[in-house]
Design a protein around this motif. Structure first.
Motif, PDB file in Angstrom:
ATOM      1  N   GLU A 226       4.515   5.559  -6.841  1.00 27.16           N
ATOM      2  CA  GLU A 226       5.824   6.179  -6.634  1.00 27.16           C
ATOM      3  C   GLU A 226       5.747   7.496  -5.871  1.00 27.16           C
ATOM      4  O   GLU A 226       6.646   7.822  -5.099  1.00 27.16           O
ATOM      5  CB  GLU A 226       6.504   6.372  -7.991  1.00 27.16           C
ATOM      6  CG  GLU A 226       6.812   5.036  -8.691  1.00 27.16           C
ATOM      7  CD  GLU A 226       7.032   5.179 -10.186  1.00 27.16           C
ATOM      8  OE1 GLU A 226       7.312   6.315 -10.646  1.00 27.16           O
ATOM      9  OE2 GLU A 226       6.910   4.163 -10.895  1.00 27.16           O
ATOM     10  N   ARG A 227       4.689   8.242  -6.092  1.00 26.05           N
ATOM     11  CA  ARG A 227       4.544   9.516  -5.380  1.00 26.05           C
ATOM     12  C   ARG A 227       3.610   9.382  -4.177  1.00 26.05           C
ATOM     13  O   ARG A 227       3.386  10.349  -3.454  1.00 26.05           O
ATOM     14  CB  ARG A 227       4.033  10.589  -6.344  1.00 26.05           C
ATOM     15  CG  ARG A 227       4.998  10.846  -7.497  1.00 26.05           C
ATOM     16  CD  ARG A 227       4.468  11.890  -8.475  1.00 26.05           C
ATOM     17  NE  ARG A 227       5.381  12.072  -9.590  1.00 26.05           N
ATOM     18  CZ  ARG A 227       5.367  11.330 -10.697  1.00 26.05           C
ATOM     19  NH1 ARG A 227       4.468  10.362 -10.829  1.00 26.05           N
ATOM     20  NH2 ARG A 227       6.227  11.541 -11.669  1.00 26.05           N
ATOM     21  N   GLU A 228       3.027   8.200  -4.027  1.00 26.67           N
ATOM     22  CA  GLU A 228       2.145   7.878  -2.900  1.00 26.67           C
ATOM     23  C   GLU A 228       0.982   8.846  -2.785  1.00 26.67           C
ATOM     24  O   GLU A 228       0.572   9.257  -1.692  1.00 26.67           O
ATOM     25  CB  GLU A 228       2.935   7.800  -1.591  1.00 26.67           C
ATOM     26  CG  GLU A 228       4.000   6.709  -1.622  1.00 26.67           C
ATOM     27  CD  GLU A 228       4.667   6.480  -0.277  1.00 26.67           C
ATOM     28  OE1 GLU A 228       4.433   7.284   0.639  1.00 26.67           O
ATOM     29  OE2 GLU A 228       5.403   5.489  -0.165  1.00 26.67           O
ATOM     30  N   THR A 229       0.431   9.203  -3.930  1.00 27.11           N
ATOM     31  CA  THR A 229      -0.750  10.065  -3.986  1.00 27.11           C
ATOM     32  C   THR A 229      -2.008   9.218  -3.821  1.00 27.11           C
ATOM     33  O   THR A 229      -2.151   8.175  -4.453  1.00 27.11           O
ATOM     34  CB  THR A 229      -0.818  10.811  -5.325  1.00 27.11           C
ATOM     35  OG1 THR A 229       0.380  11.550  -5.519  1.00 27.11           O
ATOM     36  CG2 THR A 229      -2.010  11.750  -5.375  1.00 27.11           C
ATOM     37  N   GLY A 230      -2.927   9.656  -2.973  1.00 28.85           N
ATOM     38  CA  GLY A 230      -4.211   9.008  -2.842  1.00 28.85           C
ATOM     39  C   GLY A 230      -4.193   7.730  -2.016  1.00 28.85           C
ATOM     40  O   GLY A 230      -3.140   7.223  -1.611  1.00 28.85           O
ATOM     41  N   ASP A 231      -5.403   7.214  -1.777  1.00 28.58           N
ATOM     42  CA  ASP A 231      -5.585   5.986  -1.000  1.00 28.58           C
ATOM     43  C   ASP A 231      -5.937   4.800  -1.889  1.00 28.58           C
ATOM     44  O   ASP A 231      -5.805   3.647  -1.469  1.00 28.58           O
ATOM     45  CB  ASP A 231      -6.719   6.173   0.007  1.00 28.58           C
ATOM     46  CG  ASP A 231      -6.473   7.354   0.930  1.00 28.58           C
ATOM     47  OD1 ASP A 231      -5.483   7.311   1.680  1.00 28.58           O
ATOM     48  OD2 ASP A 231      -7.263   8.324   0.880  1.00 28.58           O
ATOM     49  N   ARG A 350     -17.959  19.022 -10.260  1.00 27.62           N
ATOM     50  CA  ARG A 350     -17.005  18.554  -9.257  1.00 27.62           C
ATOM     51  C   ARG A 350     -15.701  18.141  -9.928  1.00 27.62           C
ATOM     52  O   ARG A 350     -15.451  16.964 -10.124  1.00 27.62           O
ATOM     53  CB  ARG A 350     -17.571  17.363  -8.496  1.00 27.62           C
ATOM     54  CG  ARG A 350     -18.939  17.601  -7.913  1.00 27.62           C
ATOM     55  CD  ARG A 350     -19.375  16.388  -7.096  1.00 27.62           C
ATOM     56  NE  ARG A 350     -20.735  16.547  -6.611  1.00 27.62           N
ATOM     57  CZ  ARG A 350     -21.251  15.867  -5.601  1.00 27.62           C
ATOM     58  NH1 ARG A 350     -20.515  14.996  -4.959  1.00 27.62           N
ATOM     59  NH2 ARG A 350     -22.491  16.049  -5.224  1.00 27.62           N
ATOM     60  N   PRO A 351     -14.862  19.075 -10.313  1.00 31.43           N
ATOM     61  CA  PRO A 351     -13.598  18.707 -10.938  1.00 31.43           C
ATOM     62  C   PRO A 351     -12.686  17.968  -9.970  1.00 31.43           C
ATOM     63  O   PRO A 351     -12.905  17.975  -8.761  1.00 31.43           O
ATOM     64  CB  PRO A 351     -12.997  20.065 -11.340  1.00 31.43           C
ATOM     65  CG  PRO A 351     -13.659  21.055 -10.428  1.00 31.43           C
ATOM     66  CD  PRO A 351     -15.036  20.530 -10.173  1.00 31.43           C
ATOM     67  N   ALA A 352     -11.660  17.317 -10.540  1.00 29.31           N
ATOM     68  CA  ALA A 352     -10.711  16.577  -9.691  1.00 29.31           C
ATOM     69  C   ALA A 352     -10.012  17.519  -8.728  1.00 29.31           C
ATOM     70  O   ALA A 352      -9.900  18.722  -8.965  1.00 29.31           O
ATOM     71  CB  ALA A 352      -9.684  15.867 -10.568  1.00 29.31           C
ATOM     72  N   GLY A 353      -9.523  16.929  -7.635  1.00 31.84           N
ATOM     73  CA  GLY A 353      -8.807  17.714  -6.630  1.00 31.84           C
ATOM     74  C   GLY A 353      -9.544  17.674  -5.313  1.00 31.84           C
ATOM     75  O   GLY A 353      -9.534  18.632  -4.543  1.00 31.84           O
ATOM     76  N   GLY A 354     -10.208  16.524  -5.095  1.00 37.78           N
ATOM     77  CA  GLY A 354     -11.051  16.395  -3.909  1.00 37.78           C
ATOM     78  C   GLY A 354     -10.271  15.997  -2.668  1.00 37.78           C
ATOM     79  O   GLY A 354      -9.185  16.445  -2.407  1.00 37.78           O
ATOM     80  N   GLN A 355     -10.872  15.052  -1.953  1.00 39.38           N
ATOM     81  CA  GLN A 355     -10.348  14.691  -0.646  1.00 39.38           C
ATOM     82  C   GLN A 355      -9.155  13.753  -0.769  1.00 39.38           C
ATOM     83  O   GLN A 355      -8.741  13.385  -1.839  1.00 39.38           O
ATOM     84  CB  GLN A 355     -11.445  14.030   0.180  1.00 39.38           C
ATOM     85  CG  GLN A 355     -12.695  14.905   0.307  1.00 39.38           C
ATOM     86  CD  GLN A 355     -13.789  14.199   1.052  1.00 39.38           C
ATOM     87  OE1 GLN A 355     -13.548  13.672   2.123  1.00 39.38           O
ATOM     88  NE2 GLN A 355     -14.992  14.176   0.513  1.00 39.38           N
ATOM     89  N   GLY A 356      -8.681  13.302   0.384  1.00 42.47           N
ATOM     90  CA  GLY A 356      -7.574  12.345   0.401  1.00 42.47           C
ATOM     91  C   GLY A 356      -6.255  13.047   0.604  1.00 42.47           C
ATOM     92  O   GLY A 356      -6.166  14.227   0.882  1.00 42.47           O
ATOM     93  N   LYS A 357      -5.176  12.288   0.369  1.00 45.00           N
ATOM     94  CA  LYS A 357      -3.836  12.817   0.608  1.00 45.00           C
ATOM     95  C   LYS A 357      -3.453  13.828  -0.438  1.00 45.00           C
ATOM     96  O   LYS A 357      -3.788  13.676  -1.605  1.00 45.00           O
ATOM     97  CB  LYS A 357      -2.833  11.651   0.603  1.00 45.00           C
ATOM     98  CG  LYS A 357      -3.105  10.659   1.745  1.00 45.00           C
ATOM     99  CD  LYS A 357      -2.131   9.497   1.630  1.00 45.00           C
ATOM    100  CE  LYS A 357      -2.426   8.422   2.653  1.00 45.00           C
ATOM    101  NZ  LYS A 357      -1.557   7.279   2.556  1.00 45.00           N
TER     102      LYS A 357
END
Length: 357
Positions: A226-231, A350-357
């Motif tokens: 719904e929010r189109e987060t990530g690939d 390496r906490p979340a919040g890495g690459q991608g949209k």
């Protein structure tokens, strides 16, 4: 007089506050209760909300009414699996616990809420099966086919937080086991292969690409769809299939090696003994495990446990594996999520919040 009125107002406010607190935790109550009705309280993980509320409960209520002439009042609470288990352990008086995995059920055993032999039956306490899969964008523009593809630069990945979500543990365990199978040498078991350095490397690289870790798998799916987060979203296959049933299809990939999800249910003995409704709750559990109940699970995207239910024409992984292949829940819980566990140390780095949209 003024003091008495003030105390009455305070009492009313407290009563309303208590009612609202319960209302936020319990949803989907059917019927009004009363002299001719019995009540079943369900504490469950969020992924089974629709299949219970829209499918299983209405079907059982009709059967019970026909058999006994009585109505059944269901009170349903759905949360992330770990949160649901902790809630029941802390005193939420669910009659039936439906959780993501056996590790969460053992929380209730330790709390004295569920009998230690809950997995002694022919089905080993398992109510539903599914697979860990990868949801992708339409047309799969990133060309994702396997777990290693989630580690590539520029791929934004979603899965929930394993501190709260049973689904997250299935997801991470699938990546961990899939990496072990890829690294396995001749004569090695999957469990032995998890010690290969490449396993930690893959889990770490995927975690570096995780853009967000939500409290539950359902929230991760909402963020993706719904929010189109990530690939890509690592999730239960039945969550993807439910979206299709609702007219909102999502493409997905079944990795060549993936984990069979085995989700349990058990009666909360302390609650049914207090409520005096054991016969009713046992009848409901029997219905859930029956061919009719399992068929309803299948209609909502689950892979039925019952051998009497025809399996849907769903894609099969080349190498399915189970938690037993990884050494069991107790071993994996310590190995991955303990204080010095593999995932625990990786996420600290390496906490979340890495690459991608």
């Amino acid at each position: 007089m003024r003091g008495r009125n003030l105390r009455a107002m305070v009492g009313t406010v407290r009563l309303l506050a208590g009612f609202l607190a319960v209302s936020t935790m319990v949803s989907g109550c059917g019927g009004s209760g009363g002299a001719d009705s019995d009540t079943v309280k369900i504490g469950a993980y969020s992924v089974v909300n629709e299949v219970f509320h829209d499918g299983l409960i209405p079907a059982f209520k009709a059967k019970w009414k026909e058999k006994t002439g009585k109505d059944v009042d269901f009170q349903e609470s759905y949360q992330a699996s770990g949160a649901a288990a902790r809630s029941i352990a802390a005193g939420f008086d669910a009659d039936l616990a439906v959780l993501s995995h056996s590790g969460d059920m053992e929380t209730l055993v330790k709390a004295g809420k569920v009998k230690s032999d809950w997995a002694a039956g022919a089905d080993k306490g398992i109510l539903t099966n599914s697979l860990v899969v990868i949801g992708v964008r339409g047309g799969n523009p990133k060309g994702i086919k396997d777990w290693a593809d989630l580690a590539r630069p520029g791929v934004g990945v979603l899965y929930p937080d394993p501190k709260t979500s049973g689904g997250a543990r299935w997801n991470i365990n699938a990546i961990y086991g899939g990496a072990a199978i890829a690294a396995r040498k001749d004569g090695q078991t999957i469990e032995q292969a998890t010690a290969d350095p490449s396993v930690r490397d893959l889990v770490a690289k995927v975690q570096a690409n995780v853009v967000n870790m939500d409290p539950s798998g359902r929230q991760s799916m909402a963020n993706f769809a719904e929010r189109e987060t990530g690939d890509a979203v690592v999730t239960y296959e039945n969550e993807i299939l439910l979206r299709g049933k609702q007219g909102k299809p999502i493409e997905y990939v079944v990795p060549p090696a993936t984990l069979l999800i085995e989700s349990p249910a058990a009666i909360v003995d302390s609650s049914v003994d207090r409520h005096g409704n054991r016969a009713l709750v046992e009848a409901f559990v029997e219905f859930l495990r029956s061919a009719e109940g399992q068929k309803i699970f299948a209609d909502y995207g689950f892979r039925p446990v019952s051998p009497d239910v025809k399996k849907a024409d769903l894609p099969a992984p080349k190498t399915p594996f189970t938690m037993a292949d990884l050494g069991g829940w107790a071993r994996v819980e310590g190995e991955l999520y303990g204080a010095k566990g593999l995932w625990t140390t990786i996420v600290a780095e390496r906490p979340a919040g890495g690459q991608g949209k």
